[in-house]
Design an enzyme around this catalytic site. Structure first.
Site, PDB file in Angstrom:
ATOM      1  CE  LYS A  42      -3.367  -2.669  -0.362  1.00 23.29           C
ATOM      2  NZ  LYS A  42      -4.172  -3.369   0.592  1.00 23.29           N
TER       3      LYS A  42
HETATM    4  C1  LIG Z   1      -5.203  -4.499   0.846  1.00 23.44           C
HETATM    5  C2  LIG Z   1      -6.665  -4.381   0.785  1.00 23.44           C
HETATM    6  C3  LIG Z   1      -7.475  -4.723   1.876  1.00 23.44           C
HETATM    7  C4  LIG Z   1      -6.967  -5.415   3.106  1.00 23.44           C
HETATM    8  O1  LIG Z   1      -5.924  -4.793   3.747  1.00 23.44           O
HETATM    9  P1  LIG Z   1      -5.096  -5.588   4.867  1.00 23.44           P
HETATM   10  O2  LIG Z   1      -4.412  -4.511   5.630  1.00 23.44           O
HETATM   11  O3  LIG Z   1      -4.149  -6.482   4.129  1.00 23.44           O
HETATM   12  O4  LIG Z   1      -6.039  -6.354   5.685  1.00 23.44           O
HETATM   13  C5  LIG Z   1      -8.830  -4.487   1.783  1.00 23.44           C
HETATM   14  N1  LIG Z   1      -9.379  -3.974   0.677  1.00 23.44           N
HETATM   15  C6  LIG Z   1      -8.651  -3.650  -0.405  1.00 23.44           C
HETATM   16  C7  LIG Z   1      -9.329  -3.064  -1.589  1.00 23.44           C
HETATM   17  C8  LIG Z   1      -7.270  -3.877  -0.389  1.00 23.44           C
HETATM   18  O5  LIG Z   1      -6.545  -3.593  -1.472  1.00 23.44           O
END
Ligand SMILES: *Cc1c(COP(=O)(O)O)cnc(C)c1O
Length: 383
Positions: free
Chosen positions: A183
């Site tokens: 992210k």
């Molecule tokens: C990465 C992601 C998540 C989950 O995030 P985590 O921190 O890994 O639990 C949820 N929704 C979307 C659209 C994502 O890309």
């Protein structure tokens, strides 16, 4: 012949962040404490949010939001199938029914037009995704939700730093962010829920740590009874101070990361404009700041027999790519257990077969972008 592997994503971790993590490790307090609390405050300030709760993932945030809203058997939750599996898994695990709204073919986000016909007397929540760093049509979706007395939870995993009509995502409503390593900013693993609904956030805060109402740090600093009582059964989703120290370092560099991602994305879009068989996503006008989490393109037959062949060809040239996402309703459990969507998710399926995420991360060079584009042209020439 092939140059060094260019990954699809790589976290940008600086020496200052490594030092901040080391300082926590030496401090004698490594789990949830002062650093996590400070991270919550700083993150809320960054978004202009009323308040924030730090958690060990966005998935945890979604779980706690659904739990705090009391969503369970008999309830329906509207969300795209074009999303990460975690949201849909949690809806199902809560005993509720996921109802998939189709997406706009070019922004890959649900719209008021695709959501509205799905609303029933059982609908308890709508969970749109701000995709790739752009923003969904938030205002009309909020109106729809408010009119039906339905909760709106924004999946903002891609949208830390994104702005909708000049306002930061998270500055109003309820939004959940992710700090997974791919992210725009990372904690290793982590997440944050922000909300202007004080009651909802209070319940999430309680549920994140066994339902005790206070976490270990509160007890240590505020002198609460060491044997705090369970107010309601909760979970174990708190973010450590180790992770928070990294998160604060990342947050302070986030605007720089986004600026860099924007330059890289602009170069991609410019160089790819005349490549046959490449269709980037459209950006809604209401997205006043795109966080450029992902650079997604749709692969046409002019370029490669199909998307998987395209990804394999780039891998053969030592370039990594990603797939965000394979539509949830096409995956085994959901094929077997949910009613057929009867071709109702046309744009979702069309994209699910064609999308590919190209390498995009702050430490990439412009030469890396050129290398990817050259490789893509070579793939096209060979087809
Ligand atoms: C990465 C992601 C998540 C989950 O995030 P985590 O921190 O890994 O639990 C949820 N929704 C979307 C659209 C994502 O890309």
């Amino acid at each position: 012949m092939s140059r060094k592997f260019l990954p699809f994503s790589r976290p940008a971790i600086g020496e200052d962040e490594i030092a901040a993590v080391a300082a926590v490790m030496r401090s004698g307090w490594i789990t949830t404490g002062a650093r996590a609390a400070e991270f919550e405050d700083r993150f809320a300030a960054y978004c202009g949010a009323a308040s924030a709760v730090a958690l060990n993932s966005a998935t945890a945030g979604m779980h706690l939001a659904l739990a705090a809203l009391g969503i369970g058997p008999g309830d329906e939750v509207i969300t795209p199938s074009m999303t990460w599996v975690s949201t849909v898994n949690l809806i199902v695990l809560a005993g509720a029914v996921p109802v998939f709204a189709d997406i706009d073919r070019d922004t890959m986000m649900v719209t008021p037009e695709t959501v509205e016909p799905l609303i029933t007397s059982r609908t308890r929540a709508i969970i749109p995704v701000h995709f790739a760093g752009a923003c969904c049509e938030l205002a009309p979706l909020r109106e729809l939700a408010d009119a039906g007395n339905i909760s709106l939870i924004e999946d903002a995993a891609h949208a830390v730093g994104s702005e909708y009509d000049g306002r930061m995502i998270g500055s109003s409503g309820t939004a959940i962010f992710s700090f997974h390593p791919i992210k725009n900013m990372t904690c290793g693993e982590g997440g944050m829920v922000v909300s202007d609904d004080a009651e909802l956030l209070e319940r999430i805060r309680r549920l994140k740590f066994h339902g005790l109402g206070v976490d270990a740090y509160d007890r240590a600093t505020q002198g609460r009874a060491p044997q705090a009582e369970v107010i309601e059964p909760g979970f174990k989703y708190n973010l450590t101070d180790i992770a928070a120290a990294l998160g604060m370092g990342q947050l302070s560099r986030l605007d720089g990361f986004i600026a860099r991602r924007t330059l890289l994305a602009e170069r991609y879009l410019c160089l790819l404009a005349d490549v046959p068989g490449i269709t980037p996503l459209a950006v809604p006008e209401s997205t006043s700041r795109h966080a450029w989490h992902l650079l997604i393109v749709r692969i046409g037959e002019e370029l490669a027999p199909d998307r998987d062949a395209f990804m394999a060809a780039l891998k053969g040239k030592n370039i990594g790519t990603g797939l965000h996402f394979k539509a949830v309703h096409t995956q085994k459990y959901y094929r077997d257990h949910l009613p057929s969507t009867d071709g109702g998710l046309v744009a979702t399926e069309w994209n699910s077969e064609r999308i590919c995420s190209l390498p995009l991360f702050p430490d990439m060079t412009m030469a890396d972008v050129d290398r990817v584009v050259t490789a893509i042209r070579e793939v096209g020439d060979a087809t």
